[in-house]
Design a protein around this motif. Structure first.
Motif, PDB file in Angstrom:
ATOM      1  N   HIS A 127      14.029  12.748   7.952  1.00 47.91           N
ATOM      2  CA  HIS A 127      13.258  11.914   7.469  1.00 47.91           C
ATOM      3  C   HIS A 127      11.798  13.251   7.787  1.00 47.91           C
ATOM      4  N   ARG A 128      10.889  12.832   7.713  1.00 50.83           N
ATOM      5  CA  ARG A 128       9.320  13.509   7.735  1.00 50.83           C
ATOM      6  C   ARG A 128       9.514  13.321   9.502  1.00 50.83           C
ATOM      7  N   GLN A 129       8.239  14.408  10.413  1.00 51.63           N
ATOM      8  CA  GLN A 129       8.609  13.983  11.445  1.00 51.63           C
ATOM      9  C   GLN A 129       7.896  13.373  11.676  1.00 51.63           C
ATOM     10  N   GLN A 130       6.368  13.081  11.183  1.00 54.79           N
ATOM     11  CA  GLN A 130       5.816  11.579  11.302  1.00 54.79           C
ATOM     12  C   GLN A 130       6.770   9.955  11.368  1.00 54.79           C
ATOM     13  N   ASP A 131       7.935  10.007  10.080  1.00 51.24           N
ATOM     14  CA  ASP A 131       8.530   9.255  10.542  1.00 51.24           C
ATOM     15  C   ASP A 131       9.557   9.445  11.207  1.00 51.24           C
ATOM     16  N   ARG A 132       9.895  10.419  11.647  1.00 46.49           N
ATOM     17  CA  ARG A 132      11.081  10.084  13.113  1.00 46.49           C
ATOM     18  C   ARG A 132       9.807  10.050  14.192  1.00 46.49           C
ATOM     19  N   GLU A 133       8.423  10.046  14.326  1.00 47.05           N
ATOM     20  CA  GLU A 133       8.122   9.713  15.673  1.00 47.05           C
ATOM     21  C   GLU A 133       7.491   8.215  15.290  1.00 47.05           C
ATOM     22  N   GLY A 134       7.818   7.867  14.177  1.00 46.40           N
ATOM     23  CA  GLY A 134       7.499   6.412  14.325  1.00 46.40           C
ATOM     24  C   GLY A 134       9.178   5.641  14.899  1.00 46.40           C
ATOM     25  N   ALA A 135      10.120   6.307  13.782  1.00 45.80           N
ATOM     26  CA  ALA A 135      10.735   5.922  14.742  1.00 45.80           C
ATOM     27  C   ALA A 135      11.560   5.458  16.347  1.00 45.80           C
ATOM     28  N   ILE A 136      10.859   6.596  17.172  1.00 45.33           N
ATOM     29  CA  ILE A 136      10.627   6.522  18.049  1.00 45.33           C
ATOM     30  C   ILE A 136       9.580   6.115  19.078  1.00 45.33           C
ATOM     31  N   GLN A 137       8.742   5.801  18.698  1.00 48.06           N
ATOM     32  CA  GLN A 137       8.330   4.733  19.230  1.00 48.06           C
ATOM     33  C   GLN A 137       8.137   2.850  18.989  1.00 48.06           C
ATOM     34  N   GLY A 138       9.060   3.106  17.839  1.00 47.66           N
ATOM     35  CA  GLY A 138       9.370   1.454  17.577  1.00 47.66           C
ATOM     36  C   GLY A 138      10.931   1.044  18.122  1.00 47.66           C
ATOM     37  N   LEU A 139      11.700   2.388  18.831  1.00 49.57           N
ATOM     38  CA  LEU A 139      12.553   2.418  20.191  1.00 49.57           C
ATOM     39  C   LEU A 139      12.033   2.419  21.313  1.00 49.57           C
ATOM     40  N   GLU A 140      11.068   3.335  21.082  1.00 48.39           N
ATOM     41  CA  GLU A 140      10.405   2.877  22.516  1.00 48.39           C
ATOM     42  C   GLU A 140       9.858   1.298  23.070  1.00 48.39           C
ATOM     43  N   SER A 141       9.189   0.783  22.073  1.00 45.07           N
ATOM     44  CA  SER A 141       8.774  -0.106  22.220  1.00 45.07           C
ATOM     45  C   SER A 141      10.003  -1.281  22.393  1.00 45.07           C
ATOM     46  N   GLN A 142      10.574  -1.372  22.122  1.00 45.19           N
ATOM     47  CA  GLN A 142      12.171  -2.583  22.669  1.00 45.19           C
ATOM     48  C   GLN A 142      13.039  -2.031  23.415  1.00 45.19           C
ATOM     49  N   GLY A 143      12.741  -0.709  24.806  1.00 46.21           N
ATOM     50  CA  GLY A 143      12.987  -0.385  25.261  1.00 46.21           C
ATOM     51  C   GLY A 143      14.537   0.278  25.405  1.00 46.21           C
ATOM     52  N   ASN A 144      14.638   0.611  24.028  1.00 46.42           N
ATOM     53  CA  ASN A 144      15.977   2.400  23.601  1.00 46.42           C
ATOM     54  C   ASN A 144      15.401   3.033  23.837  1.00 46.42           C
ATOM     55  N   VAL A 145      15.333   3.527  25.249  1.00 48.11           N
ATOM     56  CA  VAL A 145      14.028   4.604  25.871  1.00 48.11           C
ATOM     57  C   VAL A 145      15.527   6.286  25.582  1.00 48.11           C
ATOM     58  N   GLY A 146      16.605   5.816  25.354  1.00 49.33           N
ATOM     59  CA  GLY A 146      17.690   6.813  25.252  1.00 49.33           C
ATOM     60  C   GLY A 146      17.823   7.609  23.964  1.00 49.33           C
ATOM     61  N   LEU A 147      17.909   6.715  23.360  1.00 48.93           N
ATOM     62  CA  LEU A 147      18.172   7.152  21.836  1.00 48.93           C
ATOM     63  C   LEU A 147      16.718   7.402  22.100  1.00 48.93           C
TER      64      LEU A 147
END
Length: 210
Positions: free
Chosen positions: A178-198
């Motif tokens: 995926h594009r870097q901005q989309d990957r970053e969006g997914a990372i932030q989404g995971l962090e907002s749900q507490g999945n900090v490991g992934l």
């Protein structure tokens, strides 16, 4: 295992890391009645080209009687994992050409199984396992805490297992395509749900090599 090239992980040290951080493996073996799976905590050794796995099972567990020395087996280790919503991709707002997916890390460890029914080997397995998993306790339990006769009795109730690895397959599906901005969006989404490991695993794949 289906392996698109962008998800393949071939670094042995990285595969060993995933195993070390996710000790509970699924031991898959072929029996006369079909495939069987056992869930065992393993330790990874660095001997040989690919390393080895050691564990123990209850003497009452039929696995050690059902395998023959040198039988081929597979042990599966699953690392961080989680659902990825298309709503987390900034690009979704532009084209809506995105779908949900699941990101994960996994290692398939192939090798031959060997039963070790001797007290010295079993004592060593238990000692290594407890040292590893008690390390973060305020007062780590050690084998010497138990009465010697009780410990000897308990060790007699378990059997050692050694798997000499012949091949490691690793897959880290972390939105690398995926594009870097989309990957970053997914990372932030995971962090907002507490999945900090992934989220951390995904972020680490974006770092340039040293």
């Amino acid at each position: 295992m289906y392996m698109p090239p962008q998800f393949a992980e071939v670094r042995v040290d990285e595969l060993h890391r995933i195993i070390q951080e996710n000790s509970l493996g699924i031991l898959v073996r072929r029996t006369s009645g079909g495939l069987e799976a056992d869930h065992l905590p393993f330790l990874i050794g660095t001997d040989g080209d690919h390393g080895s796995l050691i564990a123990h099972v209850a003497r009452a567990n039929p696995v050690w009687r059902e395998v023959r020395d040198g039988d081929e087996v597979l042990v599966v280790f699953r690392g961080v994992q989680g659902y990825i919503s298309p709503n987390w991709y900034p690009g979704k707002q532009e084209t809506h050409r995105y779908v949900p997916t699941w990101n994960y890390e996994v290692v398939h460890a192939h090798g031959t199984i060997h039963v070790r029914d001797d007290e010295k080997f079993v004592r060593g397995v238990v000692a290594h396992l407890t040292r590893k998993h008690e390390a973060d306790q305020p007062r780590p339990w050690k084998m010497g805490d138990a009465p010697a006769d009780y410990l000897t009795e308990q060790l007699g109730n378990i059997i050692g297992i050694e798997i000499r690895l012949s091949r490691l397959e690793g897959k880290r599906k972390l939105n690398q395509h995926h594009r870097q901005q989309d990957r970053e969006g997914a990372i932030q989404g995971l962090e907002s749900q507490g999945n900090v490991g992934l989220a951390k695993a995904m972020r680490d794949t974006t770092k340039p090599s040293p």
